[in-house]
Design a protein around this motif. Structure first.
Motif, PDB file in Angstrom:
ATOM      1  N   GLY A 141       0.804  -1.211   0.000  1.00 25.85           N
ATOM      2  CA  GLY A 141       0.000   0.000   0.000  1.00 25.85           C
ATOM      3  C   GLY A 141       0.838   1.262   0.000  1.00 25.85           C
ATOM      4  N   SER A 142       2.160   1.106  -0.210  1.00 30.57           N
ATOM      5  CA  SER A 142       3.002   2.293  -0.159  1.00 30.57           C
ATOM      6  C   SER A 142       3.104   2.986  -1.511  1.00 30.57           C
ATOM      7  CB  SER A 142       4.401   1.916   0.331  1.00 30.57           C
ATOM      8  OG  SER A 142       4.965   0.947  -0.518  1.00 30.57           O
ATOM      9  N   GLY A 143       2.507   2.391  -2.559  1.00 30.78           N
ATOM     10  CA  GLY A 143       2.495   3.046  -3.863  1.00 30.78           C
ATOM     11  C   GLY A 143       3.579   2.577  -4.808  1.00 30.78           C
ATOM     12  N   LYS A 144       4.293   1.472  -4.444  1.00 31.51           N
ATOM     13  CA  LYS A 144       5.380   0.991  -5.318  1.00 31.51           C
ATOM     14  C   LYS A 144       4.854   0.599  -6.687  1.00 31.51           C
ATOM     15  CE  LYS A 144       5.747  -2.482  -2.726  1.00 31.51           C
ATOM     16  NZ  LYS A 144       5.107  -3.006  -1.615  1.00 31.51           N
ATOM     17  N   SER A 145       3.834  -0.269  -6.686  1.00 28.09           N
ATOM     18  CA  SER A 145       3.282  -0.735  -7.960  1.00 28.09           C
ATOM     19  C   SER A 145       2.690   0.419  -8.740  1.00 28.09           C
ATOM     20  CB  SER A 145       2.194  -1.777  -7.723  1.00 28.09           C
ATOM     21  OG  SER A 145       2.760  -2.935  -7.176  1.00 28.09           O
ATOM     22  N   THR A 146       1.953   1.269  -8.057  1.00 31.10           N
ATOM     23  CA  THR A 146       1.330   2.404  -8.739  1.00 31.10           C
ATOM     24  C   THR A 146       2.399   3.244  -9.430  1.00 31.10           C
ATOM     25  OG1 THR A 146      -0.289   2.410  -6.960  1.00 31.10           O
ATOM     26  CG2 THR A 146      -0.289   4.301  -8.434  1.00 31.10           C
ATOM     27  N   MET A 147       3.541   3.429  -8.757  1.00 30.69           N
ATOM     28  CA  MET A 147       4.573   4.250  -9.364  1.00 30.69           C
ATOM     29  C   MET A 147       5.091   3.629 -10.660  1.00 30.69           C
ATOM     30  SD  MET A 147       8.262   5.480  -7.968  1.00 30.69           S
ATOM     31  CE  MET A 147       9.055   3.913  -8.284  1.00 30.69           C
ATOM     32  N   ILE A 148       5.414   2.315 -10.616  1.00 32.72           N
ATOM     33  CA  ILE A 148       5.981   1.785 -11.856  1.00 32.72           C
ATOM     34  C   ILE A 148       4.898   1.645 -12.933  1.00 32.72           C
ATOM     35  CG2 ILE A 148       7.934   0.639 -10.716  1.00 32.72           C
ATOM     36  CD1 ILE A 148       6.658  -2.011 -11.549  1.00 32.72           C
ATOM     37  N   LEU A 180      10.020  -3.394 -16.588  1.00 33.52           N
ATOM     38  CA  LEU A 180       9.423  -3.132 -15.287  1.00 33.52           C
ATOM     39  C   LEU A 180       8.931  -4.460 -14.719  1.00 33.52           C
ATOM     40  CD1 LEU A 180       7.187  -0.103 -16.351  1.00 33.52           C
ATOM     41  CD2 LEU A 180       9.505  -0.006 -15.410  1.00 33.52           C
ATOM     42  N   PHE A 181       9.265  -4.734 -13.471  1.00 33.57           N
ATOM     43  CA  PHE A 181       8.780  -5.962 -12.835  1.00 33.57           C
ATOM     44  C   PHE A 181       7.911  -5.572 -11.650  1.00 33.57           C
ATOM     45  CE2 PHE A 181      12.588  -7.177 -15.057  1.00 33.57           C
ATOM     46  CZ  PHE A 181      12.336  -8.455 -15.522  1.00 33.57           C
ATOM     47  N   ASP A 182       6.660  -6.011 -11.663  1.00 31.85           N
ATOM     48  CA  ASP A 182       5.732  -5.656 -10.597  1.00 31.85           C
ATOM     49  C   ASP A 182       5.507  -6.885  -9.713  1.00 31.85           C
ATOM     50  OD1 ASP A 182       3.852  -4.611  -8.976  1.00 31.85           O
ATOM     51  OD2 ASP A 182       2.350  -4.226 -10.524  1.00 31.85           O
ATOM     52  N   GLU A 183       6.296  -7.023  -8.668  1.00 26.65           N
ATOM     53  CA  GLU A 183       6.231  -8.164  -7.754  1.00 26.65           C
ATOM     54  C   GLU A 183       6.164  -9.499  -8.501  1.00 26.65           C
ATOM     55  OE1 GLU A 183       4.076  -7.862  -4.267  1.00 26.65           O
ATOM     56  OE2 GLU A 183       3.816  -5.695  -4.339  1.00 26.65           O
ATOM     57  N   PRO A 184       7.183  -9.788  -9.312  1.00 29.13           N
ATOM     58  CA  PRO A 184       7.101 -10.950 -10.204  1.00 29.13           C
ATOM     59  C   PRO A 184       7.090 -12.297  -9.487  1.00 29.13           C
ATOM     60  CG  PRO A 184       9.297 -10.017 -10.251  1.00 29.13           C
ATOM     61  CD  PRO A 184       8.448  -9.064  -9.473  1.00 29.13           C
ATOM     62  N   THR A 185       7.524 -12.332  -8.222  1.00 25.15           N
ATOM     63  CA  THR A 185       7.583 -13.641  -7.552  1.00 25.15           C
ATOM     64  C   THR A 185       6.551 -13.778  -6.439  1.00 25.15           C
ATOM     65  OG1 THR A 185       9.306 -12.774  -6.099  1.00 25.15           O
ATOM     66  CG2 THR A 185      10.034 -14.004  -8.028  1.00 25.15           C
ATOM     67  N   GLY A 228      22.771  -6.180 -18.873  1.00 31.59           N
ATOM     68  CA  GLY A 228      22.753  -4.725 -18.970  1.00 31.59           C
ATOM     69  C   GLY A 228      21.393  -4.119 -19.250  1.00 31.59           C
ATOM     70  N   MET A 229      20.324  -4.890 -19.042  1.00 29.42           N
ATOM     71  CA  MET A 229      18.979  -4.337 -19.229  1.00 29.42           C
ATOM     72  C   MET A 229      18.678  -3.309 -18.141  1.00 29.42           C
ATOM     73  SD  MET A 229      16.033  -4.434 -20.810  1.00 29.42           S
ATOM     74  CE  MET A 229      15.822  -5.931 -21.754  1.00 29.42           C
ATOM     75  N   THR A 230      18.039  -2.221 -18.540  1.00 25.10           N
ATOM     76  CA  THR A 230      17.553  -1.263 -17.542  1.00 25.10           C
ATOM     77  C   THR A 230      16.329  -1.870 -16.869  1.00 25.10           C
ATOM     78  OG1 THR A 230      18.176   0.453 -19.102  1.00 25.10           O
ATOM     79  CG2 THR A 230      16.842   1.122 -17.218  1.00 25.10           C
ATOM     80  N   MET A 231      16.388  -1.998 -15.549  1.00 22.31           N
ATOM     81  CA  MET A 231      15.295  -2.690 -14.867  1.00 22.31           C
ATOM     82  C   MET A 231      14.822  -1.911 -13.656  1.00 22.31           C
ATOM     83  SD  MET A 231      16.970  -6.490 -14.905  1.00 22.31           S
ATOM     84  CE  MET A 231      15.816  -7.331 -13.867  1.00 22.31           C
ATOM     85  N   ILE A 232      13.498  -1.871 -13.502  1.00 22.60           N
ATOM     86  CA  ILE A 232      12.950  -1.397 -12.232  1.00 22.60           C
ATOM     87  C   ILE A 232      12.111  -2.533 -11.695  1.00 22.60           C
ATOM     88  CG2 ILE A 232      11.519   0.270 -11.043  1.00 22.60           C
ATOM     89  CD1 ILE A 232      12.139   2.286 -13.065  1.00 22.60           C
ATOM     90  N   CYS A 233      12.413  -2.956 -10.488  1.00 23.06           N
ATOM     91  CA  CYS A 233      11.784  -4.165  -9.982  1.00 23.06           C
ATOM     92  C   CYS A 233      11.184  -3.902  -8.614  1.00 23.06           C
ATOM     93  CB  CYS A 233      12.847  -5.254  -9.914  1.00 23.06           C
ATOM     94  SG  CYS A 233      12.176  -6.812  -9.446  1.00 23.06           S
TER      95      CYS A 233
END
Lengths: 367, 257
Positions: free
Chosen positions: B51-58, B173-178, B200-205
């Motif tokens: 609920g801290s907004g992590k997913s919403t941000m990405i 972008l990875f939204d809680e993939p596991t 070397g992929m740009t990643m936000i996870c």
């Protein structure tokens, strides 16, 4: 104490009392004393009903002869159906032109076979044939006026032929129109949404008979002098619009059942709205709506009998008018049983096809 | 605005830039003054309580959610209501979801080739070859003809990763993939992500896998109540957290680990 298995237990077949005919009967028919009684009573009742129906319709029935005097047996007098068969099938379509209807049937049957069955994988050409070529060809064949074919007024169309025309046109129009209305109802554009909601709610709020009356009686009053549509066309438009509203709600149900993530995944891959709808959302939504879609089709097929009230002679009304013929008075039972049987064959066929289709499209993600 | 001007000068090295971004759900202020710059090739892990907004941000980065204030610039293109720009960004940004979101009515192979064929207009043969290449990379080429429903969760998530890679994205972008996986399947997905990071992929996870954060991330971002509270390289972040909220969060999750 610790139990340690050193060998794997082999897979064994289930006990025989659980499988096969005996297992099935034990579980479904004779599982408790009450069930045994119910099974026996139901068995007796259905035996009585079926045996009398069979003796009425087949064993004691009359098939030979040409007039009602030939019906000497105690069962049904199928001579009535036999003598009026042409009219029941084609209405007052001129006898020497009836081959045109048969050719139309064959064209449709070929198209349906290739589109609906599993024989060809790529449905592009069968679909173009069935939805592009066949309607035009059938219109030319049935109505005439081109290629030296004599023009046949739609007032002469009737019987099963008319029923099939009404049903297939409204089915073919209502599905795509219903999809468009359903998408419109979920659209983010307020004007589009309002139009679709308004149309759906208005049409669903009135009985089909009213729509048919409107189409056949009221519409000409609003049209300018001299502009007049064919009565059959008016009925077709009325029925198609009516069915579309119902179809829209069925499709909307399917659309709402698709998880939001599907649309998000499609968008995140860069698919546009129509691509996402066409490739991802609609195929799934329509698949889960198959039972309801076919349910609507079946309802629609039977609702075609309501055109009776605007004076079109469909299968039911032509048989009904046949029973008032003084030569054949008292044949209502045979007539209605025959009509019921014909309707049953078509509706049951649609139902079985939908079950087959559901199984075919099942890809193991739903348990 | 001086920040934006600076990044323009820095040029091609910036992959994503978020400047003073706010978002509301109705009256609820979900994201507050988010500022974040991601360089090309950088691996970022976003963590924080639910609920801290992590997913919403990405999800704002590829416009699955709309922000109401501030700027998001992806690959030099600013996200606005312009549908063409949104599509352009979505082609370059791949996303992997918590619940995989594979298309259940299509085979694994078709899941992977649909977007390349219809969005990138790649010929079918070529798209299939690419798809097989990526399915091999995620180690499930033998499942290509199966339907997603016939695969395990871990396999499905690897297909989802392959499906995104088939579009040759520059950012993932990875939204809680596991989070939706059974414990024994987590490592196979993480391994795939690690190998991707190594290339070397740009990643936000967004993830709760702190082990992954320690091995792979260049930077860990901690969010709470819609704000970015702290960001630091993983060693510093885990050894020496600055804010009390970060300390509390770390003590809670590491206690369980």
């Amino acid at each position: 104490m610790a139990i340690v298995k050193t060998e794997r237990h082999p897979d064994l077949p289930p006990p025989t009392s659980q499988t096969g005919v005996i297992g099935w009967m034990r579980e479904n028919l004779f599982s408790s004393p009450l069930n045994i009684v119910l099974t026996l009573v139901a068995g007796y009742v259905s035996w009585v009903a079926l045996s009398s129906l069979i003796s009425y319709a087949f064993i004691d029935a009359n098939f030979a002869g040409t007039t009602r005097e030939d019906c000497t047996g105690s069962g049904a007098c199928w001579v009535f159906i036999k003598m009026r068969f042409g009219q029941i099938m084609y209405g007052f379509y001129p006898e020497e032109e009836r081959w045109r209807v048969d050719v139309g049937y064959v064209l449709v049957a070929i198209g349906l076979f290739f589109v609906l069955s599993d024989v060809v994988k790529d449905k592009k050409w069968p679909a173009i044939y069935l939805f592009g070529f066949v309607p035009v060809a059938c219109y030319i064949l049935f109505s005439g006026g081109y290629f030296g074919l004599e023009h046949v007024e739609t007032a002469q169309w009737g019987g099963l032929f008319l029923t099939l025309v009404l049903a297939s046109v409204s089915i073919f129009v209502s599905l795509p129109l219903g999809i468009v209305l359903a998408l419109g109802r979920r659209s983010s554009m307020p004007v589009v949404r309002m139009i679709c909601v308004g149309f759906i709610e208005f049409v669903r709020g009135v009985p089909l008979i009213t729509v048919l009356f409107m189409a056949s009686v009221m519409l000409p009053l609003f049209l300018p002098e001299g502009v007049n549509f064919d009565k059959l066309v008016r009925a077709l438009v009325g029925m198609s619009l009516f069915a579309s509203a119902y179809m829209a709600e069925v499709v909307r149900g399917g659309l709402q059942a698709i998880p939001k993530g599907q649309m998000e995944a499609a968008k995140s891959l860069g698919l546009g709205y129509w691509q996402a709808m066409g490739f991802i959302i609609l195929p799934q939504a329509l698949k889960i709506s198959i039972p309801s879609i076919v349910n609507t089709f079946i309802g629609l097929f039977k609702d075609t009998t309501l055109v009776l009230i605007i004076g079109l002679l469909d299968l039911l009304s032509i048989v009904k008018s046949g029973t008032t013929d003084k030569e054949w008075i008292g044949m209502a039972q045979e007539g209605y049983i025959f009509v019921a049987a014909v309707f049953f064959v078509f509706c049951f066929g649609m139902s079985r096809y939908s079950i087959w289709l559901e199984n075919k499209l099942h890809t193991g993600h739903k348990r | 605005m001086s920040d934006a001007a600076m990044t323009k000068q820095a040029g091609m090295d910036v992959a994503i830039q978020i400047i003073g971004m706010h978002k509301w759900y109705g009256d609820f202020h979900v994201l507050k003054d988010i500022n974040l710059t991601v360089e090309r090739g950088e691996r970022i892990v976003v963590c924080g309580p639910s609920g801290s907004g992590k997913s919403t941000m990405i999800r704002c980065i590829n416009r699955l959610e709309e922000h109401q204030q501030g700027q998001i610039i992806v690959d030099g293109i600013e996200l606005t209501n312009d549908v063409k720009k949104i599509d352009e960004i979505r082609r370059e940004v791949g996303m992997v979801f918590q619940h995989f979101n594979l298309f259940p009515h299509l085979t694994v192979l078709k899941n992977c080739t649909l977007a390349p064929i219809w969005v990138r207009k790649t010929p079918k043969k070529e798209a299939e070859a690419t798809a097989m290449k990526f399915l091999e990379r995620v180690k499930i080429p033998e499942q290509a003809m199966k339907y997603p429903g016939q695969l395990s969760g871990g396999q499905q998530q690897r297909v989802a990763i392959a499906r995104s890679l088939c579009m040759n994205p520059r950012i993932m972008l990875f939204d809680e993939p596991t989070s939706a996986l059974d414990p024994e399947m987590i490592s196979e997905v993480l391994d795939t992500m690690i190998s991707l990071a190594e290339e070397g992929m740009t990643m936000i996870c967004v993830t709760h896998e702190m082990g992954f954060a320690k091995t792979v991330a260049d930077r860990v971002i901690f969010m709470d109540a819609g704000e970015i509270i702290e960001q630091a390289p993983p060693a510093e972040f885990f050894e020496n957290p600055q804010s009390d909220r970060t300390k509390l969060f770390l003590s809670q999750i590491l206690h369980n680990a």
